[in-house]
Structure formats: structure tokens, C-alpha cells
Design a protein around this motif. Structure first.
Motif, short mmCIF file in Angstrom:
data_model
loop_
_atom_site.label_atom_id
_atom_site.label_comp_id
_atom_site.label_asym_id
_atom_site.label_seq_id
_atom_site.Cartn_x
_atom_site.Cartn_y
_atom_site.Cartn_z
N LEU A 189 0.82 -1.20 0.00
CA LEU A 189 0.00 0.00 0.00
C LEU A 189 0.86 1.26 0.00
CD1 LEU A 189 -2.88 -0.93 2.45
CD2 LEU A 189 -3.08 -0.38 0.03
N ARG B 53 1.60 -4.99 -16.77
CA ARG B 53 0.87 -3.75 -16.46
C ARG B 53 -0.45 -4.02 -15.75
NH1 ARG B 53 3.02 -2.62 -21.64
NH2 ARG B 53 1.24 -3.68 -22.60
N GLN B 54 -1.14 -5.10 -16.17
CA GLN B 54 -2.46 -5.35 -15.57
C GLN B 54 -2.34 -5.62 -14.08
OE1 GLN B 54 -5.26 -7.78 -17.60
NE2 GLN B 54 -4.79 -6.95 -19.63
N ARG C 191 -3.82 -3.27 -11.06
CA ARG C 191 -4.67 -3.83 -10.00
C ARG C 191 -4.10 -3.51 -8.62
NH1 ARG C 191 -5.80 -8.42 -13.66
NH2 ARG C 191 -3.86 -9.36 -12.95
N ASN D 215 -4.64 0.11 -7.71
CA ASN D 215 -6.04 0.38 -7.38
C ASN D 215 -6.34 0.16 -5.91
OD1 ASN D 215 -8.75 1.04 -8.20
ND2 ASN D 215 -9.28 -1.11 -7.83
N GLN D 216 -5.49 -0.62 -5.22
CA GLN D 216 -5.76 -0.88 -3.81
C GLN D 216 -5.37 0.28 -2.91
OE1 GLN D 216 -4.18 -4.64 -2.62
NE2 GLN D 216 -5.19 -5.74 -4.26
N THR E 69 -8.49 4.26 -7.71
CA THR E 69 -9.36 4.26 -8.89
C THR E 69 -9.36 5.64 -9.56
OG1 THR E 69 -10.73 2.71 -7.65
CG2 THR E 69 -11.64 3.58 -9.69
N HIS F 18 -9.10 -2.65 -20.63
CA HIS F 18 -9.53 -3.98 -20.22
C HIS F 18 -9.98 -3.98 -18.76
CE1 HIS F 18 -9.67 -8.36 -19.95
NE2 HIS F 18 -8.99 -8.24 -18.82
N LEU F 19 -9.19 -3.40 -17.90
CA LEU F 19 -9.52 -3.39 -16.47
C LEU F 19 -10.74 -2.48 -16.21
CD1 LEU F 19 -5.99 -3.26 -14.84
CD2 LEU F 19 -7.60 -5.17 -14.88
N SER G 199 -13.96 -4.06 -16.88
CA SER G 199 -14.33 -5.05 -15.88
C SER G 199 -14.82 -4.35 -14.61
CB SER G 199 -13.12 -5.94 -15.58
OG SER G 199 -13.50 -7.05 -14.82
N TRP G 200 -14.09 -3.34 -14.18
CA TRP G 200 -14.43 -2.65 -12.94
C TRP G 200 -15.70 -1.82 -13.08
CZ3 TRP G 200 -8.83 -0.44 -11.90
CH2 TRP G 200 -8.01 -1.49 -11.50
#
Lengths: 452, 452, 452, 452
Positions: free
Chosen positions: C51, C114-115, C119, C122-123, C128, C157-158, C161-162
């Protein structure tokens, strides 16, 4: 949102530090001490000390036993009424020169000191809640000590102002409501007991069931009164059908009837500050807005004192000689026995509900009094509609449907209020006439029949 | 949550259908008609017709011009006071036999009918809001028509009960508050005008700024009173520093001071139902709970009528001969000019705030009266603290810091209430002595100096 | 309710203490450092350090200038794609033995690093939001640096989905919405600019106006897209009529038409994650449920590039020779001049909207492409429907009504998707034929006319 | 706020009207039909028909029996994987010319069609909920049908993205929480069963008890995982002390320890999408913010498979010969018997927890694996800490305290992840050494001891 409670507490806490309780003599009795605190509260000037004094009074009262409560209310009666000496010259002036100006002076000078005291106590948290509890104690004591009535009058005056219906909030209670509220619903249900959380869920979670309650903004999780409703396709004739755990769900989209099958007051301390009539009408409007296809609004109501009323007359009604056994042996389960009793009992019930009067000339049955006075029509009497022990004991298992017809509520209400006949269906009228005959009464004297 | 408003409307709507307005003669004047409706409301029995009648009265009143309002209030005064005839025997009985029982009978019989009328109107939506507006109209008319005072007394009596501080809700207002609330904050700010939404945002969005307001549950989006706060590292001496759009943010984690720089009443119709003192104390507790490191609570307050007070005395104060030009030519911008005036003006202001009295013997300055009466201490007088046109005009640009010390609030308050000297810092005391000398007053007669 | 943001911050804070940044060589460039941090994030094991590393990356990126952003995205392109070496044996295996099992191994091994990086980022809060901003930067840079496209593909792509439409929330925005939301509505309105808060209020507060927006639960106060609606009694032909501050309110109880007069995407970083078609359909259902009497759903839409399209053809259209002056001299205010242009311009607009195609064979006009592709019908072309400077410049003041008919949306959509003719009204079809003649086109070759 | 569910339903409803199910041959089996619907969903173009098709699939699946589910998952495995034919040329190209560009093409072409299918299903309400249930079914079937693993991989991939911890919401659950949530807490508690609503209330209503849960915005009333906490003045050694209905309340103002005594996963369908470690850390931060005086964070945890582990070794441990009777006859109630077993059993438990490994080399005990892997320290082993039948059966009544020390969590976690020794207190280390001796193991080979 509301930080009020906490902050009031903190301010009171600060005040407590400066609250010199040594002056409240330790030698005096607890009641003498609380009276001294009340005097101090009435004369206090600072916010913090007033809040602290108020909290102290509420906390001490909460620890009182029944004897101390009585002594406290007696002190309120004797020492916190109007200030007679100050009032006397004003009364003389008014008598000498009557008129609105002098009358208003009278009004202000004659206010019992209790009212100011209660207003000040209300500012300490949780003042409103504690005052309601206090009045509940008082109402209990009033039965033996009717002389305390003036103290109750001041409570009632303030509560009617504070719980002005304009300040109440209607909420639908369903399975997403806070447990703190639901727990109270279980506890307060007074008509058809809620056995446990599963039972509660059956009454509020299915789409064809509703529960609405009034709340006061100051009492977040405390319902004041609530009503339970079943959406159905016909006017239901028995409580068993409504509460059956294995019943089939009604299709809400086509349901045309709302059955009000239970209405419970929650706060004994608010007796006489009536919400019930208003609640029913608001819920009717709410349902009409949400479900336009629902056009019939009916209750399934008990006759709480029919057995008592009939009991004294049984000697003159030989055809009912076997009635006493009906409950004892669960004889009502025998269809032929039950059928034999039905015509006479319903006739007598119809008579009782529509014509029997209490000493004040009002309908003898308290539930009939409420609904008929509220503008409903007495529609149907249902035999073996509540075969639980309580239902059998109170009314030989009978229940009643009252119907609220929007276009006649106001008219019925006015007729009722002016002392005219109550609104009944043709069927009930016929049954009541038959009942009168059984009782050997002419139409002329039937109103003389005393109630409970 | 609350379905109340809508449902009240629907019930009233239904009632309207049955509300026979033909009986309210069309020939009569609008005021005569509304009076007839008020009589009908007082005698109505059904819920729906009462709600409909109440709505009709509120709606008609809303369309009144000033003349009709006056006529309406006059009718309330003349025709809706206590019922004198019914009261007379009770008054005689009390005079013959004075005692609490007879006194309470007097109290009930002497209640002006207006109180019942207002309670009934409050049940129609939006009753509370409309009644507050009605009283605001009345207060305006009272200046020219002081005889209407008894009508106002009834409003005030009910409002004090309904707006009992125990029923109020404290909310922090920030940038996530509804626009409907924020719009009213902009409109109601009475001390330091909020120019637009950007200005508002600067006062509520930064982490070192706060705004708290009291709300009543029935008036969702209507603040009753609010206070604006800046969190700082010292007692701020000028409003420019607080409102500067380019100021640096304070670090909230280390801020030790909360500056209350503006407090605004929102509802003229609630005048005399005081919340201000209570608001400050609750906010102090709220801030202490959230930010323990904040230990100093001070105001930055105006002296709204200092110029007026000083104006009449200028002839005797030759050293201030150039004062009139101070504002006109913006001479205060000249540092040397400003410096020359400072000692005398602050001395006179200190005298004015701490010793000048109005005819009732209270501090002449209304803001000083509020804070000192509330338990604060007069800490510091700030020269050129508000150099806006209004600030210069009202007090030659001076502002004051009052400080709320938790351990002395109650004591100061009690001393003030008992008429003793007000709480001032040593510095202000010295300045006030110097001011007294300028005014050529001995300590003995300075209290005689009349206020505004 | 949600304590998430704060807690994520606290955990990250704790992690920062242990985040040994000394290893991130101070000599390296800012971009080299952030790349090193990304590598560390991908290999981190502990929550707190992940984090903290994520927060550090987001914070550093936020301080980048355009050159550093470009360098960062280039690094993402070059160094954070699929791991080619690890993939090669798997690819060989699949070629040797093609089948689903080997294909799935390929899929997993070929995921760009990268994906996973995105992700993980994003945490960290506010991940976001920051990733959306990051992609907005990337999209801007893509115009000059199309080679960065693979990086964008991973974002897209992400995000798809999100921001799955199943996770979105539809909210009605009115005057009780938080100022933090409303401020963004003002900022994001892209079609008909909102001048200030008063202008905003005129669009959301009156009962005959609506604004609906999609929100994502993680982005509380950030609308993703919103639509503005006027409830009316006919299909409105000009934007002036809708935005007129002095217009008369419509009676909502009888309004039968919902005019969608503005739809604005709010998040450039979510381009290509389309919500618009879905929003319109959900709002239609919402309005139908609340207002059953509303049966017509139409837009009032711009033709954003009609002038540009027509410009290149003007030389061949002598009858339009005076067109250039139309705007310059506000000649359209002259009714006779305006009337003269109307038939030809509407004919050409009808042709342009229904038959002109871009290089991919889709309708040349982007708004037509959206609504027609969404199942609407091109109903009417309105002359002088937007006479503001922008409207005149873009389309000589014309606007269009598209109509959503519930029973043909799906069919129109399918026809459009399969490349068949678009849905137009008979009137527009006639106008388009007239336009074709003006352009001297046979029906056969009109599709060849290139778009913008 | 969210109108989404309803509106999705309405749109789907409209789509259903146009959903021509006759094409889905009635002759085919239910599974063949649902497969045909899945193919149609993947190729659908219109919103309404996609939503309707998705709803239809979800509804049909919900009616499947175990055999049909298995057939459906088999069809997903066989027919909805990557498109092998389309992939082959791309794989050849990559083998010929390996590089990121070709790798990314591979990645896109190799995505199993199932992923798109699940994304589309998620858009129909209540898609997310149904997909989680679907995966729970799949996980159950996987035990017997491990070949379905690729289908599960796609679920897991999407769930990890959708339930990214950045999207989760932490809520405190107390007695004011909705009954709909509380009912699930009762149902999902997996460690120390909640007997009924009174038992639940004892765990969430007292001021010294807490319950926190993670929620996903799309699953309003569905907790994903929750943890129960007791605030105390020391590290508690037995679960009886915590759950005793007659226990004394702790004074929260002075409590210095937070005991995490139960943590329960709620959604079997989300297995492998881990939240637990994150939940504990967020709750620690939350408690630290609210209660700064709480400085010790410890668990009271079970050893779920100690008995099983020890069972196989009992033959070699003659000193434990009487152990089998311990539970059977409740011999542990005899203090002297209990005391006799304590040293050896705690030594063996210490060994088991800190040194026993499973086949993958991880700690044999799953709870130890979780907490030690999460950065906690194994602090203390408590004899007779859970004397309920389950506790005796699983671990002869022993429980463990793990301690989370903020300054060592990250370090412990990294050490654990890199395969080094786990963090244990000095006392436990000594006990583990004693345990090793009992087992006759040298320090060198103790890691070889297989786990459960």
C-alpha cells in the motif's frame, strides 16, 4: 448526523463538576433532596449548571422505588403548582375589570411551576424519554391516588404540544430496519403476541405484509405506535389465516384489500396523546399511493370485553347454557357444536358492538369505540376467528371487520361525534336486531344497557 | 424516511373535497373569511376536515398583503383571546377560596383560543414553517402596532415549547451538504456577507474551517442558527486575515485555537427563542471531542453600535476631531494616521464595551451583552480589524475578541446575571480606565452613561 | 459507513515508515525512480509495504509534467508488457499441440505485467480516481504517440471489468444533492454550458426538470455520465425554449413527453467504457415507473459537424452562396432571410444525418451514430433551434429530435448493427431525398460521400 | 439511492417480450438449451435482449439439480474456452517473431470465452450474487471433478478483479444494523456458533464488544467476511470467559487490549479471493483511531487439526496414554487430571504450531498459517481454553493467542514469505523445544514431520 445527545452529556458533565451537592443536605431524605434540586433547577441561570441539575434529578428519580416516586409526585402536587399568592391580586383585578388583557395576565400567572420544571428537565438528555417513563409511573399510581391528577394534567399538556402530530414521522418497518427497533416491536406488540424473531420476520419481510410506525424525532429507535397489515384478495375472517406460518403468499400486484390486523400503542407514558386514528389514515394514503389497485381497507379486530359483558346476562339466556364449556373443553373444535352457537352469539355480539353503551353513553366496546369514532363502518362479525385461548376467553373466538371507506369516513365520524347511530352494514344491523330480541329489549330502551 | 408531508397533503386533499366553502360567504372580505375558517377549525371534529381547513387558512394567509395581515392579527387579538365569560365565575371562586386547585382551573380556562388555533394549524403541512413566517410578519407589524403583543406572546409560548433545545439537532455543514441547505447559509449570513458559492466553499470546504448549525427535525433544510469557525494557531486580530481568499491553510493537527468569527440567526420568526448561547457551548464540546489539541475558544466580534454611541460625545473629545474623515477618505490606510488614533479609540471602545449601559442597566453593546451574558470574557480590542465600509462605519474598523474559558464560563455567567462587573482581561481593564479619563468620568458615575 | 479510505491511508502511512526509499537511488531520474517503485510493488509481499509503495507511485505520478508522463508510459510500454521469454516455450507447446489446455496456459503467461501493476495500484487510496486520471493523460498523449496503444489496452480492459454496468448506480440529482456533486455537474456539462449555480438550479430544482447520473460506488461524488431532461407537453423544437429562464413551468401531472436535451460524459479517462446507451434506457424505465403518463421519449440533439461537412461542398451549391454571412451578421434574425435558407439546409441536414458515412461506413455525424446505433429513430430536423454562437457555427443553428420508441428500439438497433438503413421518419426521408438531389447524387452512390 | 436493480429488471422484462425462445428447441435437454442461450448472449447486440438472455440463463441455472450443474460446467469447459483455431496463426507468428506486440495479440486471442460470458451475466440483476453461488456449486463439484479447474480459474480471475480490496467497504455492525445483515451474521458465524438473537446481541451491543465486516457495494446486505472483538484489560486465555452471558462488562475507557476471537468467511463462492489479512489490519487501524489507549491486538484462535496430527503419533508417546479418555468422560473437569496433561500437551502443541509442516513446507496448522503468514507472532498456548465438545475434540481444549505488533508485522510477514522461521514468543519456543524432545526429534529433522 445528530451530535446532540453526546454534547448535552458533555456539557452536563462539565456542569456536574461545579454542581455543589454539599448544599443538598445529606441528612435530608432522598425525596427532600430531589425536591431541593428541582427548586434549584427552577432558579438556575447558567446552561451548564441547569443541564447538570436536570441530569442529576433524572438520575436520582430513576433509582427511586415506588414509595419514593409517590412521595415525589406528592411533592410536585403540593409544592410546584401555581403561585397562589402572586395570582390573587391578578384574579381580583380580573373580577373587577373582566377582559382579555386581564385574562391573559391570569393565564400567565396561573401556570403551574411543574410545567417550567418539566420543560427544563426535557433539555437534559435523555429528558424526553425519562419524562415519558415518569408519567407512566404516575399513571400507575393515579389509580390508587387520584388526587395526583393535576400533576398528570401538566404532563399531558406538554406531551400534547411536543407530540403534536405535525412533528411525527411515519416509517415503514421491514426486515432491513435496525434490530434496535425490531426488538421493541416484538416487545410492544399487544394484540397478537410475536413469539420470536422468526415470527416477526413473517410479519414484515414477505412482500404481502407491512408494518408502519410513528416515530418522534427525539426518540430515534422508539416507535410510538404501530400497525400491522396483510395485503390480500378478500376481507379476511380469521386471525389464524393471517398468522399461519405455512400460508401462501398473496400476489401483491393483484391484491385489492389491506387488512389492518393489529395496532399497538408502545408508550404507556403517552396515554391520552392519541395517534391511532391518525396513523390509520396516513397508512391508508401511503398504501393508496404505492398500490393503487388496493381499494378496500379493513381491520380484523378483537372484541376485548364481550365475554365480560355477556357474562352477567347469561342467566337470562337459557339457549346459551352450554357456553361456559365452549372454551374449557375446546368444544368449539366440534363443528356441530360450534354451528349451534353461531347464530345467537353473533347476534348478541352485533347488538353489543353497535348498541351497548358505557356510562358516558359511548359504545361499550373500546375497540368499537375507537374505529367507529374514527369513521369506520362495522362490517362483519366473524365466528371462530381467533381460537387461541385469549380469543376464546375474551369473545368466544369472535372477531370483527371494520371497514374504512374513504368517501364516508368523515361523515361517519361527524355522525358519531354528534351522538347519532353508528355506521353498520345491513347484515350487522339485522344481527343486532336479532340480538335485541334475544335480550328481550325493545328498540326504545336498548341504549340503556350498561357496558363494561 | 418521512412520508409525513406527502401523506398530510393527501389527507388534506381528500378533506378539501368535502370542505364546503360555500358556507364561507363569498360576500365577506378575505379577512372575514379566514376568521370564519379559524372558527370552523377550532370546532372541527374530523381529521381530514381539520387538515383541509388548516391548509386552506395557511394558503389564504400566504396570499395576504400587509393590510390584510394586520387585519388578521387584529382579529386574532380581538376574537381569539381567552373566553372571558367562562372565566369570570372561576376567577370569583379563586378569589373566594384561593388555592392550587382553583388556580389550575383558572389556568385552563384562561388559555387564549389562539394557542389551540396555532396547535391545530401546525398539524397541516407545512404548518411549522408557515407559523414561523406568520410570526415574522407579526414582529414587523408590532413596531407600529404594539397592541398586538398578546398575539405574539402566544406564538412565543408555543415556539419555546416546540423548539425546546432538547429537540434541536446540531449538524456540521460542509461541502457535501445539500445545496438546498447551503443556499440558505448564503442567504442568511448576516455578519460577513457570503458573496457567492465560491466564497461559501472557502468557508466550509478547507479542513481548517467549520460551520455548525442547529436544525429542527420538522424543518429539514432550514438552519435555525449557525456559527462559522476558523481553526488557527493564535487568537486572530482581523477579519481580513480570516476571509482572505489567498490565505495559507492552517495545519489542523497542530491548531490550538478555534475562532468563532460569525454567528447568524436564520429565522426572524423565532426571535426571542434563543439558541445562540447554547450553540456556542455545544460546538465547543464538539470541537474538544474531535480535536483535543484545540484549547482556546475565542470570537472575533463586531461592535455594531460603537460609532453611534461615540458620535454624541465627539464634541467633548477634541483629540478625535479628525475622526470623521477616517472613513470618508480611507485615511486609515495611512499608517501614521491610524497609529495616532489607536490609543484613544481603543480606550473608548474598552470603556464602551465594559461599562456603558443601556436604560435597563445592561451593557450598551448588544454583542457584548450576548457574549458576556453567556459567560465569556472580554479579552482584546483589535484596531483596524475590519476595514470594510461597514466595519469602518460601525466601529472605525475595530473588532473584539471574547474568550470562552471552560473553567470560568459558569462563574462569569452567574456574576453577570446578578449584575456584578463583567469579566475583562487586565489589558482591557486598563484601557477602559483610560477611556473613562478621556470622558472625564469618575469611577463612581460611569455607569450612568446611557447606551444606544 | 465506509471507513475504507481513511484506513487505507493509515495502513499506507505505517508502511511508509518502513518503506526504504534510500534504495531508490537519488541519482536516478524521477521516471527511473518510479519505474523502480513499480518493480518493487510487483514483487512486494506485505500489505502495508504494498500500500505504501502504491501510494508513493500515485503521489509521484501526480507531480509529473507532460514529458515525465510520456517517459513513464513509454517505460510501461517497454518494460511491463508480457514476459516474452517465459511465454515462448508455452507458445511452442501450443503450436505443437493446439488445444484449450495449452491455450489457457498461453493466456495466463501472456498477461502484460501492467495489468497486475494497475490492480495493485487500485488498492491504494484513491487508486481508482488516480488511474482514471492517468489514462486521461495517456489518451491525450496517444494522439501524438500512437505506439502507446498497448498500454491503453490494459487500462481499458480493467476499466471495462471494474465499471461493468452491473456495478453502477443510477441517482437522480436534484437541489438536495451534495454541493460536491453539483459543482462537478456544472464543470462537466459539455453540451449546453451551465453558467452558474442559478442556472444549475433552474435545471434540477423545478418539478418539470430532471437530471440523472451514473455513479460508481468507489467514486462517491464523481458522476460518470449524466443526462438532463425536460418534461413537456410536446416534442420541443428549440433549446432556447428549454433553457429560457423565464419559461413557464410544465404541469408534471399531465406532461406526456420527456425531452433528453443534454448528455455529458464526465470522465475523459473512461472513454470507450460506454455508459450512454445504457443510461438513456434506464432513465426511460425510471420515468415510466414514476410517471406512467409520459409516453414519448425524445432528444433535442446537436449536429456537431454539419457545417464542417457542408463547408467542402458549398462551392457546388450556388443556392447557398449567402450562407457564410448567416452567422457573421446574425442574419438569421431576419425572418425572411431565415425562411429562404430553411428548405435547402434542412434537406441537406437530413441527407447528412441519414446517409453520409465516415470511412468506416458508419454515419458521419457522431451524435446520429450514437442515437441511431442505440435504437432511436431520426424524427425531425429543427431550423433555428440553437441560435447561440456555437449552434450557428456548428450547424447553422439546426438541432435534431431523435425518438426512442420502446417497441422498436431493439429492432432498430439490430438493423443498425447489421449495416442496414437507419430508422428515419417519413418527413426526414423526403427531406433527405431532396438533399440528395441538391447534391446531384443518385440513390446508388450516395453512400460513397465521405464524412468528416 | 440505487434504482439499478429495479430498472435492470424492467429492461430485462421488456427484452423478454422479444426474446424468441421458440428457437431454443424444446426437444433439447435443459443443459443444451442453456448452452444455446449462452451462445446467443455472446453474440447478442441489443442491451435489452442481452439483459433478458442473461436473466433467463441465471433463472434456469437456479433451477438445476446437481447433475445438470455438472453437465453445464462441463459444457463451459469444453465449449467456452479459448478459440483455438483463431489462436493458432498468432501463436505461430509469436514463435517466429517473439516480442511484446505479438505476445499481446496472443493474450487477447487466448482469453477463454467464459470470461466474456461471465461479464455479460454480471450485468443482469442479481448477476454478481448468482455468479458467486454458481462458483460455490463449482467448488463443491471440483473435489470429484478436478478437470473443471479451468472454469474455476476464470471465475477466480474475474472475482479477484471485481472484489479488488480497493472496492470493499468496512462497516461496524452493531445492534442498530439492519436485521437482514444480522440474520446473516448468525448464519455465517463459523467458529463459535451464535445460538440465537440474544446471543448475537451479547456480541454486538455491549460497549466492550465489536463486530466489523467487509461489504461489496453490489451486495448490500451480504457480509463477505467479519471479525468479532472483545475489548479487555488483558490477553484473554479462554473462550468461555469471552462468551459467558454473565460476564462483567469491561470499562472501554481503560481497556488496553482488543481480542479478535472469531473470524468467519461468509461466501464459499469467494474462496481464494482473500480478505482476512486485510480485514484484521484495517480493523486494527480503526480501533487505534477510535481508542488510542488500546495498544495490544491479539487473537484467541483454535488449533483445528491438532488432535488429528497428534493422533497418528500417540503410539510413540506413552505418557499420553490416558488422553483418549480426556474428552469421553469429561475427565478434563478433574483439576488434577487436567494438570497432569498440561505440560506435555502444550509442548506438543507448541511444536506442532511452530515447526510442523505440510507437504508444501508451510505450517501444518491452517490457522497458524494464516496468522503467522499475516505477520502475527505466536504468543501463548492456553490449556483448557475451549472446553466445548468441538474444542476438546479438535485440540483437547487448547487455544492460542497470536499477537499483532504493529512494528513487527511487516518484518514477520517478509520472513515468513521467504521461508524463514516463524515468529514465536520465548515461552512458546521453550515449549516447542520440549515438544521436540518428547517426539525424540533433533532440531535438524523436525521440519520433516508431515502435517495433516
Amino acid at each position: 448526523m445528530s451530535l446532540l445527545g453526546d454534547m448535552l452529556g458533555a456539557i452536563a458533565e462539565r456542569g456536574r463538576a461545579i454542581l455543589d451537592l454539599s448544599a443538598i443536605s445529606q441528612a435530608a431524605s432522598p425525596v427532600e433532596q430531589i425536591v431541593a434540586l428541582c427548586e434549584r433547577l427552577l432558579s438556575s441561570r447558567g446552561e451548564a449548571s441547569a443541564l447538570a441539575t436536570g441530569s442529576e434529578i433524572l438520575a436520582r428519580y430513576a433509582g427511586f422505588d415506588e414509595g419514593e416516586r409517590l412521595a415525589f409526585f406528592s411533592a410536585l402536587l403540593g409544592g410546584f403548582g401555581p403561585e397562589v399568592d402572586a395570582l390573587l391580586p391578578a384574579a381580583r383585578a380580573f373580577v373587577a375589570e373582566p377582559g382579555p388583557v386581564n385574562a391573559e395576565v391570569l393565564h400567565q400567572l396561573s401556570e403551574p411551576r411543574r410545567q417550567k420544571l418539566f420543560r427544563l428537565l426535557n433539555q437534559s438528555a435523555p429528558g424526553t424519554r425519562r419524562l415519558i417513563e415518569m408519567r407512566a409511573d404516575l399513571l400507575r399510581l393515579l389509580r390508587e391516588h387520584p388526587g395526583l391528577e393535576p400533576v398528570d394534567r401538566d404532563f399531558r399538556h406538554l406531551f400534547r404540544s411536543w407530540f403534536n402530530r405535525g412533528f411525527l414521522e411515519l416509517r415503514r418497518i421491514d426486515w432491513s430496519a435496525p434490530a434496535a427497533v425490531l426488538e421493541r416491536i416484538i416487545r410492544y406488540e399487544a394484540v397478537h403476541e410475536i413469539a420470536d424473531w422468526d415470527d416477526l420476520r413473517r410479519r414484515i419481510d414477505p412482500p404481502d405484509r407491512r408494518l408502519y410506525a410513528f416515530f418522534h424525532p427525539r426518540l430515534r429507535d422508539e416507535p410510538l405506535i404501530f400497525v400491522e397489515i396483510a395485503l390480500t384478495h378478500s376481507m379476511v375472517a380469521s386471525i389464524q389465516a393471517i398468522l399461519d406460518p405455512n400460508r401462501k403468499l398473496s400476489d401483491v400486484a393483484t391484491a385489492n384489500t389491506a387488512m389492518f390486523y393489529s395496532i399497538s400503542d408502545c408508550q404507556p407514558g403517552l396515554r391520552g396523546v392519541s395517534f391511532g386514528n391518525f396513523l390509520i389514515k396516513q397508512v391508508v394514503e401511503e398504501l393508496r399511493a404505492e398500490l393503487p389497485q388496493v381499494t378496500r381497507f379493513a381491520t380484523l379486530s378483537p372484541l376485548p370485553s364481550f365475554s365480560r359483558w355477556l357474562g352477567g346476562r347469561l342467566a337470562d339466556l337459557p339457549m346459551l347454557s352450554g357456553l361456559a364449556d365452549l372454551s374449557a373443553g375446546e368444544k368449539w373444535r366440534d363443528r356441530s357444536v360450534a354451528a349451534a352457537f353461531e347464530p345467537d352469539l353473533t347476534a348478541l355480539a352485533a347488538f353489543y358492538l353497535s348498541r351497548a353503551r358505557d356510562r358516558s353513553g359511548r359504545p361499550a366496546d373500546p375497540v368499537a369505540r375507537f374505529h367507529l369514532g374514527n369513521g369506520a363502518r362495522l362490517e362483519r362479525i366473524n365466528w371462530l376467528a381467533n381460537t387461541g385461548p385469549q380469543g376464546i376467553a375474551a369473545s368466544y373466538g369472535m372477531m370483527v371487520n371494520y371497514v374504512y371507506r374513504l368517501d364516508e369516513i368523515e361523515r361517519n365520524h361527524e355522525r358519531f361525534a354528534s351522538g347519532q347511530d353508528v355506521a353498520v352494514s345491513a347484515a350487522v344491523r339485522r344481527q343486532a336486531n336479532a340480538g335485541a330480541k334475544l335480550l328481550d329489549l325493545s328498540a326504545g330502551n336498548d341504549r340503556l344497557v350498561g357496558g363494561s
